[in-house]
Design a protein around this motif. Structure first.
Motif, PDB file in Angstrom:
ATOM      1  N   THR A   1      -2.802  -4.006  -0.751  1.00 41.42           N
ATOM      2  CA  THR A   1      -1.889  -3.393  -1.728  1.00 41.42           C
ATOM      3  C   THR A   1      -2.478  -3.347  -3.132  1.00 41.42           C
ATOM      4  O   THR A   1      -1.766  -3.073  -4.096  1.00 41.42           O
ATOM      5  CB  THR A   1      -0.544  -4.141  -1.762  1.00 41.42           C
ATOM      6  OG1 THR A   1      -0.788  -5.512  -2.082  1.00 41.42           O
ATOM      7  CG2 THR A   1       0.181  -4.027  -0.433  1.00 41.42           C
TER       8      THR A   1
ATOM      9  N   ARG B   1      -1.323   3.987  -3.664  1.00 45.47           N
ATOM     10  CA  ARG B   1       0.075   4.072  -3.257  1.00 45.47           C
ATOM     11  C   ARG B   1       0.491   5.531  -3.376  1.00 45.47           C
ATOM     12  O   ARG B   1       0.153   6.209  -4.340  1.00 45.47           O
ATOM     13  CB  ARG B   1       0.945   3.196  -4.148  1.00 45.47           C
ATOM     14  CG  ARG B   1       2.396   3.159  -3.724  1.00 45.47           C
ATOM     15  CD  ARG B   1       3.238   2.353  -4.704  1.00 45.47           C
ATOM     16  NE  ARG B   1       2.877   0.946  -4.709  1.00 45.47           N
ATOM     17  CZ  ARG B   1       3.493   0.007  -3.990  1.00 45.47           C
ATOM     18  NH1 ARG B   1       4.489   0.334  -3.198  1.00 45.47           N
ATOM     19  NH2 ARG B   1       3.124  -1.246  -4.069  1.00 45.47           N
TER      20      ARG B   1
ATOM     21  N   ARG C   1       3.379   8.778  -3.324  1.00 42.51           N
ATOM     22  CA  ARG C   1       4.775   9.083  -3.664  1.00 42.51           C
ATOM     23  C   ARG C   1       5.580   8.952  -2.376  1.00 42.51           C
ATOM     24  O   ARG C   1       5.033   9.097  -1.279  1.00 42.51           O
ATOM     25  CB  ARG C   1       4.887  10.510  -4.194  1.00 42.51           C
ATOM     26  CG  ARG C   1       4.252  10.703  -5.552  1.00 42.51           C
ATOM     27  CD  ARG C   1       4.483  12.115  -6.026  1.00 42.51           C
ATOM     28  NE  ARG C   1       3.962  13.077  -5.049  1.00 42.51           N
ATOM     29  CZ  ARG C   1       2.995  13.939  -5.288  1.00 42.51           C
ATOM     30  NH1 ARG C   1       2.446  14.011  -6.468  1.00 42.51           N
ATOM     31  NH2 ARG C   1       2.578  14.758  -4.349  1.00 42.51           N
ATOM     32  N   PRO C   2       6.885   8.709  -2.486  1.00 46.63           N
ATOM     33  CA  PRO C   2       7.704   8.580  -1.264  1.00 46.63           C
ATOM     34  C   PRO C   2       7.524   9.781  -0.333  1.00 46.63           C
ATOM     35  O   PRO C   2       7.535  10.926  -0.765  1.00 46.63           O
ATOM     36  CB  PRO C   2       9.134   8.511  -1.813  1.00 46.63           C
ATOM     37  CG  PRO C   2       8.965   7.942  -3.188  1.00 46.63           C
ATOM     38  CD  PRO C   2       7.663   8.513  -3.696  1.00 46.63           C
ATOM     39  N   ASN C   3       7.301   9.496   0.957  1.00 48.94           N
ATOM     40  CA  ASN C   3       7.108  10.534   1.973  1.00 48.94           C
ATOM     41  C   ASN C   3       7.524   9.967   3.319  1.00 48.94           C
ATOM     42  O   ASN C   3       7.882   8.803   3.424  1.00 48.94           O
ATOM     43  CB  ASN C   3       5.645  11.007   1.983  1.00 48.94           C
ATOM     44  CG  ASN C   3       4.709   9.904   2.410  1.00 48.94           C
ATOM     45  OD1 ASN C   3       4.632   9.566   3.575  1.00 48.94           O
ATOM     46  ND2 ASN C   3       3.998   9.318   1.456  1.00 48.94           N
TER      47      ASN C   3
ATOM     48  N   GLU D   1       3.445   4.502   2.975  1.00 42.70           N
ATOM     49  CA  GLU D   1       3.487   4.185   1.549  1.00 42.70           C
ATOM     50  C   GLU D   1       2.092   4.196   0.909  1.00 42.70           C
ATOM     51  O   GLU D   1       1.963   4.414  -0.287  1.00 42.70           O
ATOM     52  CB  GLU D   1       4.122   2.806   1.375  1.00 42.70           C
ATOM     53  CG  GLU D   1       4.388   2.433  -0.051  1.00 42.70           C
ATOM     54  CD  GLU D   1       5.116   1.107  -0.197  1.00 42.70           C
ATOM     55  OE1 GLU D   1       5.279   0.665  -1.337  1.00 42.70           O
ATOM     56  OE2 GLU D   1       5.513   0.508   0.822  1.00 42.70           O
ATOM     57  N   TRP D   2       1.062   3.967   1.721  1.00 38.00           N
ATOM     58  CA  TRP D   2      -0.300   3.846   1.202  1.00 38.00           C
ATOM     59  C   TRP D   2      -1.252   4.796   1.911  1.00 38.00           C
ATOM     60  O   TRP D   2      -1.037   5.163   3.061  1.00 38.00           O
ATOM     61  CB  TRP D   2      -0.808   2.413   1.399  1.00 38.00           C
ATOM     62  CG  TRP D   2      -0.129   1.431   0.505  1.00 38.00           C
ATOM     63  CD1 TRP D   2       1.031   0.760   0.759  1.00 38.00           C
ATOM     64  CD2 TRP D   2      -0.554   1.015  -0.785  1.00 38.00           C
ATOM     65  NE1 TRP D   2       1.338  -0.050  -0.297  1.00 38.00           N
ATOM     66  CE2 TRP D   2       0.380   0.082  -1.252  1.00 38.00           C
ATOM     67  CE3 TRP D   2      -1.651   1.336  -1.575  1.00 38.00           C
ATOM     68  CZ2 TRP D   2       0.262  -0.535  -2.500  1.00 38.00           C
ATOM     69  CZ3 TRP D   2      -1.781   0.725  -2.813  1.00 38.00           C
ATOM     70  CH2 TRP D   2      -0.825  -0.206  -3.264  1.00 38.00           C
TER      71      TRP D   2
ATOM     72  N   ASN E   1       1.331   1.232   6.049  1.00 42.98           N
ATOM     73  CA  ASN E   1       2.366   0.446   5.380  1.00 42.98           C
ATOM     74  C   ASN E   1       1.954  -1.015   5.458  1.00 42.98           C
ATOM     75  O   ASN E   1       1.217  -1.415   6.364  1.00 42.98           O
ATOM     76  CB  ASN E   1       3.730   0.640   6.045  1.00 42.98           C
ATOM     77  CG  ASN E   1       4.267   2.037   5.821  1.00 42.98           C
ATOM     78  OD1 ASN E   1       4.185   2.590   4.731  1.00 42.98           O
ATOM     79  ND2 ASN E   1       4.816   2.630   6.868  1.00 42.98           N
TER      80      ASN E   1
END
Length: 99
Positions: free
Chosen positions: A40, A48, A50-52, A56-57, A69
């Protein structure tokens, strides 16, 4: 240093199976190198997203993109999808995707 366990979803395993053996080995080695410790922490090749609806990564390995993730509390990196880029286009499971 804390070591994370790496798991592949059935979909990510299918993604890998569509690639040639040497590509699979390159990707798996890259995943082990870059995601076993500090998955992370953002780097030049790890960011990282954007929300999709995929992950997440993202880890970039040449033209390949590994979407994952992280479950910090149990130290697991879950590989959700493996794709590749052609120019500015991303392909996952043979289909063009936007992330």
């Amino acid at each position: 240093m804390v070591m994370y366990e790496i798991e592949f979803t059935p979909e990510a395993k299918d993604d890998l199976k569509t690639l040639r053996k040497f590509e699979q080995h390159t990707i798996i080695a890259g995943i082990e190198t870059h995601l076993t410790y500090e998955p992370t922490v953002e780097t030049r090749n790890r960011k990282r997203l954007r929300p999709n609806d995929v992950a997440e990564w993202e880890l970039r390995l040449g033209k390949y993109r590994i979407f994952y993730n992280v479950e910090e509390h149990i130290l697991i990196v879950s590989i959700e999808a493996v794709g590749f880029k052609v120019g500015n286009l991303l392909f996952i499971r043979g289909k063009r995707r936007e992330l």
